[in-house]
Design an enzyme around this catalytic site. Structure first.
Site, PDB file in Angstrom:
ATOM      1  N   VAL A 177     -36.151 -10.885  33.923  1.00  0.00           N
ATOM      2  CA  VAL A 177     -35.767  -9.672  34.629  1.00  0.00           C
ATOM      3  C   VAL A 177     -36.963  -9.032  35.324  1.00  0.00           C
ATOM      4  O   VAL A 177     -36.935  -8.762  36.528  1.00  0.00           O
ATOM      5  CB  VAL A 177     -35.125  -8.660  33.660  1.00  0.00           C
ATOM      6  CG1 VAL A 177     -34.863  -7.338  34.368  1.00  0.00           C
ATOM      7  CG2 VAL A 177     -33.832  -9.216  33.082  1.00  0.00           C
ATOM      8  N   THR A 237     -32.209  -2.959  27.659  1.00  0.00           N
ATOM      9  CA  THR A 237     -30.933  -2.506  27.104  1.00  0.00           C
ATOM     10  C   THR A 237     -31.149  -1.778  25.781  1.00  0.00           C
ATOM     11  O   THR A 237     -31.787  -2.309  24.871  1.00  0.00           O
ATOM     12  CB  THR A 237     -30.000  -3.703  26.866  1.00  0.00           C
ATOM     13  OG1 THR A 237     -29.793  -4.375  28.112  1.00  0.00           O
ATOM     14  CG2 THR A 237     -28.662  -3.237  26.312  1.00  0.00           C
ATOM     15  N   CYS A 256     -27.957 -10.723  26.515  1.00  0.00           N
ATOM     16  CA  CYS A 256     -27.165  -9.563  26.956  1.00  0.00           C
ATOM     17  C   CYS A 256     -25.821  -9.504  26.241  1.00  0.00           C
ATOM     18  O   CYS A 256     -25.635  -8.728  25.319  1.00  0.00           O
ATOM     19  CB  CYS A 256     -26.960  -9.616  28.474  1.00  0.00           C
ATOM     20  SG  CYS A 256     -28.438  -9.181  29.422  1.00  0.00           S
ATOM     21  N   ARG A 277     -32.985 -18.388  24.629  1.00  0.00           N
ATOM     22  CA  ARG A 277     -32.866 -17.274  23.693  1.00  0.00           C
ATOM     23  C   ARG A 277     -31.419 -17.062  23.261  1.00  0.00           C
ATOM     24  O   ARG A 277     -30.512 -17.014  24.082  1.00  0.00           O
ATOM     25  CB  ARG A 277     -33.404 -15.989  24.329  1.00  0.00           C
ATOM     26  CG  ARG A 277     -34.907 -15.968  24.529  1.00  0.00           C
ATOM     27  CD  ARG A 277     -35.339 -14.708  25.238  1.00  0.00           C
ATOM     28  NE  ARG A 277     -34.799 -14.646  26.594  1.00  0.00           N
ATOM     29  CZ  ARG A 277     -34.898 -13.574  27.376  1.00  0.00           C
ATOM     30  NH1 ARG A 277     -35.482 -12.473  26.924  1.00  0.00           N
ATOM     31  NH2 ARG A 277     -34.400 -13.591  28.596  1.00  0.00           N
TER      32      ARG A 277
END
Length: 440
Positions: free
Chosen positions: A22, A126, A266, A337
């Protein structure tokens, strides 16, 4: 002159803290617009790769990394040169499914040590609602000796990058932005508008922006859980789930979800952040937690299906040669991951099976370090009893019939099994070739 104007005039710099899937694309995007960018990460090996023009994430590519003007560094003192800081570090979960805020807290302490008056700190990681204001701001104030709202401002803008997706990229996904006050909100919005072609959505508060992130992924998690539950039931009924979905999707309001493994950093993680905060407030999640339980159990379900197919074909389970095609959490990315393929492998090992794992996109050293798995090359396999398409990498779904048949070169024709987790292979052609076929 305000901070936004100073940034576009190259009088002030932007820093990115955390240069993974990201943070790095964001840093490069700003640099491509002529902004002075400092890219910071504590991983010195990663920094050296970027400096050498190597993109281990494959998100922007080696050529772009080699040309970017981003100043990559692992020297935290360089952060004092920037006035606009973007935090994009991982927010994983602990083994008990509770939030692990250590990376965010660590990054916040680092920034706080080098924070200067007039700065803005924006979090993209997050978190559950309240973390930015209740946890991060006090750390920034303690480390810097400055006062939030007076000496510096804070905002939150959840990341929406979809690793491996070359269509829904950073620039064409609407960006949610929020700030501690109206002034910071407008500055943050204008800064992001430099790189976000799709525009920004100004959230009413930081908590709203934080909640939006965990909710949008929880919503997707629940929808996939519904399809996974259907897949489990349809398997018992002897009905092809994908044929049902294909028929269902002819209706205009069908949502178009499919069953599958739900991992990654996520969708497989964010719902637990929401559940955690809800339970702190005395509410026990019902729908979200149930969806998580279903999705977390799909690896074992697939493995049990593999065992069943081996038994039905007359194989000795412990002696079976199973090939797992894909170890990353999704297609078109080297990101391993929280991959749920590991759950398939772990379950198979309980039956005494040591599967061979193939993945041309995953990093062998990282896979060995993270999971203790030695990746093998596809051309080394000629005696498979069962091939499991776990990840729909193009290298797998575009295999020719000759390449696919080579996996079973030394296996008897009536004992070749294909388990198509992603339902991407040609079922009709495989059955015609004499394969035993199962799909999720």
């Amino acid at each position: 002159m305000n901070l936004f104007e100073k940034i576009i005039n190259n009088e002030e710099k932007i820093s990115l803290i955390g240069l993974g899937y990201v943070g790095m694309p964001i840093a490069v995007a700003f640099a491509n617009k002529g902004i002075d960018v400092i890219g910071f990460d504590i991983n010195k090996t990663k920094i050296e790769q970027y400096k050498e023009g190597i993109d281990p994430t494959k998100e922007v590519g080696n050529e772009t990394i080699g040309k970017t003007s981003v100043e990559f560094t692992s020297d935290e003192s360089k952060l004092s040169e920037a006035k606009f800081h973007i935090v994009s570090v991982p927010t994983p979960i602990n083994t008990d499914k509770t939030p692990n805020l250590a990376p965010v807290e660590g990054a916040t302490k680092t920034i706080g040590k080098h924070l200067t008056k007039g700065s803005i700190v924006v979090y993209e990681s997050t978190v559950y609602p309240g973390v930015t204001e209740d946890i991060c701001i006090p750390i920034l104030e303690k480390e810097s000796g400055l006062k939030c709202g007076v000496d510096f401002k804070v905002g939150y803008s959840p990341e929406r990058i979809n690793p491996g997706d070359k269509v829904h990229t950073l620039e064409n996904i609407v960006k949610i932005v929020s700030g501690i006050d109206e002034e910071s909100l407008e500055t943050i919005a204008k800064v992001y508008e430099i790189v976000i072609d799709a525009g920004v959505h100004r959230a009413k508060s930081i908590k709203v922006a934080e909640a939006a992130k965990v909710v949008e992924n929880s919503q997707r998690d629940i929808n996939i859980a519904f399809m996974n539950e259907l897949a489990i039931v349809f398997d018992k009924m002897g009905i092809d789930t994908n044929e049902v979905v294909e028929a269902m999707n002819t209706k205009w309001n069908s949502l178009g979800f499919y069953p599958g493994l739900v991992g990654g950093h996520c969708i497989g993680v964010d719902p637990y952040y929401f559940i955690y905060e809800a339970e702190k407030l005395g509410y026990h999640s019902q729908i979200i937690l149930s969806g998580r339980k279903i999705n977390d159990g799909m690896g074992a379900f697939v493995a049990d299906a593999i065992i069943k197919e081996l038994v039905l074909s007359g194989k000795k389970v412990k002696e079976a040669n199973v090939v797992i095609m894909g170890i990353t959490f999704k297609e078109n990315t080297p990101d391993i991951r929280n991959s749920k393929v590991i759950d398939i492998i772990t379950r198979l090992e309980e039956y005494g099976i040591k599967p061979a794992v193939v993945d041309p996109q995953a990093d062998p050293a990282e896979t060995k370090k993270e999971y203790g798995i030695e990746l093998v090359n596809m051309d080394q396999i000629t005696d498979a009893d069962c091939a499991v398409l776990a990840v729909a990498h193009p290298e797998f779904i575009n295999m020719t019939a000759e390449q696919f048949n080579k996996l079973f070169e030394n296996t008897e024709d009536n004992q070749k099994i294909v388990v198509d987790v992603k339902s991407k292979l040609n079922k009709k052609a495989l059955l015609a070739e004499g394969y035993q076929y199962w799909s999720l």
